[in-house]
Design a protein around this motif. Structure first.
Motif, PDB file in Angstrom:
ATOM      1  N   CYS A  30      -1.256  -6.303  -2.132  1.00 25.83           N
ATOM      2  CA  CYS A  30      -2.355  -5.350  -2.278  1.00 25.83           C
ATOM      3  C   CYS A  30      -2.448  -4.917  -3.736  1.00 25.83           C
ATOM      4  O   CYS A  30      -1.439  -4.513  -4.332  1.00 25.83           O
ATOM      5  N   PRO A  31      -3.624  -4.979  -4.360  1.00 27.15           N
ATOM      6  CA  PRO A  31      -3.737  -4.574  -5.764  1.00 27.15           C
ATOM      7  C   PRO A  31      -3.555  -3.071  -5.982  1.00 27.15           C
ATOM      8  O   PRO A  31      -3.238  -2.643  -7.093  1.00 27.15           O
ATOM      9  N   GLU A  32      -3.721  -2.267  -4.944  1.00 27.16           N
ATOM     10  CA  GLU A  32      -3.598  -0.815  -5.082  1.00 27.16           C
ATOM     11  C   GLU A  32      -2.146  -0.347  -4.949  1.00 27.16           C
ATOM     12  O   GLU A  32      -1.630   0.349  -5.808  1.00 27.16           O
ATOM     13  N   CYS A  33      -1.480  -0.726  -3.843  1.00 29.66           N
ATOM     14  CA  CYS A  33      -0.143  -0.195  -3.565  1.00 29.66           C
ATOM     15  C   CYS A  33       0.953  -1.251  -3.659  1.00 29.66           C
ATOM     16  O   CYS A  33       2.117  -0.937  -3.451  1.00 29.66           O
ATOM     17  N   LYS A  34       0.585  -2.500  -3.948  1.00 30.31           N
ATOM     18  CA  LYS A  34       1.537  -3.607  -4.123  1.00 30.31           C
ATOM     19  C   LYS A  34       2.309  -3.966  -2.859  1.00 30.31           C
ATOM     20  O   LYS A  34       3.337  -4.612  -2.918  1.00 30.31           O
ATOM     21  N   ARG A  41      -8.640  -8.345   4.661  1.00 30.65           N
ATOM     22  CA  ARG A  41      -8.440  -7.258   5.606  1.00 30.65           C
ATOM     23  C   ARG A  41      -8.035  -6.011   4.832  1.00 30.65           C
ATOM     24  O   ARG A  41      -7.468  -6.100   3.756  1.00 30.65           O
ATOM     25  N   ALA A  42      -8.323  -4.858   5.408  1.00 29.78           N
ATOM     26  CA  ALA A  42      -7.932  -3.604   4.758  1.00 29.78           C
ATOM     27  C   ALA A  42      -6.421  -3.491   4.772  1.00 29.78           C
ATOM     28  O   ALA A  42      -5.752  -3.927   5.706  1.00 29.78           O
ATOM     29  N   CYS A  43      -5.874  -2.902   3.733  1.00 29.69           N
ATOM     30  CA  CYS A  43      -4.427  -2.742   3.616  1.00 29.69           C
ATOM     31  C   CYS A  43      -3.946  -1.725   4.653  1.00 29.69           C
ATOM     32  O   CYS A  43      -4.465  -0.608   4.715  1.00 29.69           O
ATOM     33  N   PRO A  44      -2.959  -2.077   5.473  1.00 34.57           N
ATOM     34  CA  PRO A  44      -2.479  -1.112   6.469  1.00 34.57           C
ATOM     35  C   PRO A  44      -1.679   0.028   5.850  1.00 34.57           C
ATOM     36  O   PRO A  44      -1.505   1.071   6.476  1.00 34.57           O
ATOM     37  N   SER A  45      -1.193  -0.147   4.611  1.00 36.18           N
ATOM     38  CA  SER A  45      -0.384   0.893   3.978  1.00 36.18           C
ATOM     39  C   SER A  45      -1.231   1.962   3.310  1.00 36.18           C
ATOM     40  O   SER A  45      -0.974   3.155   3.460  1.00 36.18           O
ATOM     41  N   CYS A  46      -2.256   1.534   2.542  1.00 30.54           N
ATOM     42  CA  CYS A  46      -3.037   2.514   1.786  1.00 30.54           C
ATOM     43  C   CYS A  46      -4.488   2.621   2.255  1.00 30.54           C
ATOM     44  O   CYS A  46      -5.165   3.579   1.915  1.00 30.54           O
ATOM     45  N   ARG A  52     -12.040  -0.131  -2.635  1.00 30.59           N
ATOM     46  CA  ARG A  52     -12.547   1.113  -2.068  1.00 30.59           C
ATOM     47  C   ARG A  52     -11.634   1.560  -0.931  1.00 30.59           C
ATOM     48  O   ARG A  52     -10.995   0.758  -0.277  1.00 30.59           O
ATOM     49  N   GLN A  53     -11.605   2.863  -0.677  1.00 33.27           N
ATOM     50  CA  GLN A  53     -10.885   3.419   0.452  1.00 33.27           C
ATOM     51  C   GLN A  53     -11.773   3.280   1.686  1.00 33.27           C
ATOM     52  O   GLN A  53     -12.824   3.900   1.783  1.00 33.27           O
ATOM     53  N   VAL A  54     -11.368   2.451   2.641  1.00 31.18           N
ATOM     54  CA  VAL A  54     -12.210   2.207   3.815  1.00 31.18           C
ATOM     55  C   VAL A  54     -11.662   2.835   5.087  1.00 31.18           C
ATOM     56  O   VAL A  54     -12.429   3.124   6.004  1.00 31.18           O
ATOM     57  N   ILE A  55     -10.348   3.042   5.164  1.00 28.12           N
ATOM     58  CA  ILE A  55      -9.765   3.738   6.304  1.00 28.12           C
ATOM     59  C   ILE A  55      -8.796   4.783   5.776  1.00 28.12           C
ATOM     60  O   ILE A  55      -8.181   4.620   4.731  1.00 28.12           O
ATOM     61  N   SER A  56      -8.686   5.880   6.510  1.00 26.43           N
ATOM     62  CA  SER A  56      -7.740   6.922   6.101  1.00 26.43           C
ATOM     63  C   SER A  56      -6.413   6.652   6.777  1.00 26.43           C
ATOM     64  O   SER A  56      -6.333   6.422   7.975  1.00 26.43           O
ATOM     65  N   VAL A  57      -5.351   6.641   5.988  1.00 24.35           N
ATOM     66  CA  VAL A  57      -4.007   6.363   6.476  1.00 24.35           C
ATOM     67  C   VAL A  57      -3.166   7.607   6.272  1.00 24.35           C
ATOM     68  O   VAL A  57      -3.087   8.140   5.158  1.00 24.35           O
ATOM     69  N   GLU A  58      -2.545   8.088   7.345  1.00 25.80           N
ATOM     70  CA  GLU A  58      -1.691   9.270   7.260  1.00 25.80           C
ATOM     71  C   GLU A  58      -0.298   8.842   6.833  1.00 25.80           C
ATOM     72  O   GLU A  58       0.201   7.807   7.256  1.00 25.80           O
TER      73      GLU A  58
END
Length: 59
Positions: A30-34, A41-46, A52-58
């Protein structure tokens, strides 16, 4: 009742099954959180996808 007229040879059977092998998923960084993630697919971590931020991850 369906019964084959001829025996299917091992070579013919294996040629038919040559495309049945499983492939491993394409994992990239992942280029954002590595963290490792699957392509396209959207990164499950970030929760980022395509910069862009597409899903909110707690957490």
């Amino acid at each position: 009742m369906a019964v084959p007229k001829q025996k299917i040879s091992k070579a013919r059977k294996n040629k038919r099954r040559s495309h049945h092998a499983l492939t491993s998923p394409n994992v990239i960084e992942c280029p954002e959180c590595k963290e490792p993630k699957q392509s396209h697919r959207a990164c499950p971590s970030c929760g980022h996808y395509n910069g862009r931020q597409v899903i909110s991850v707690e957490g």
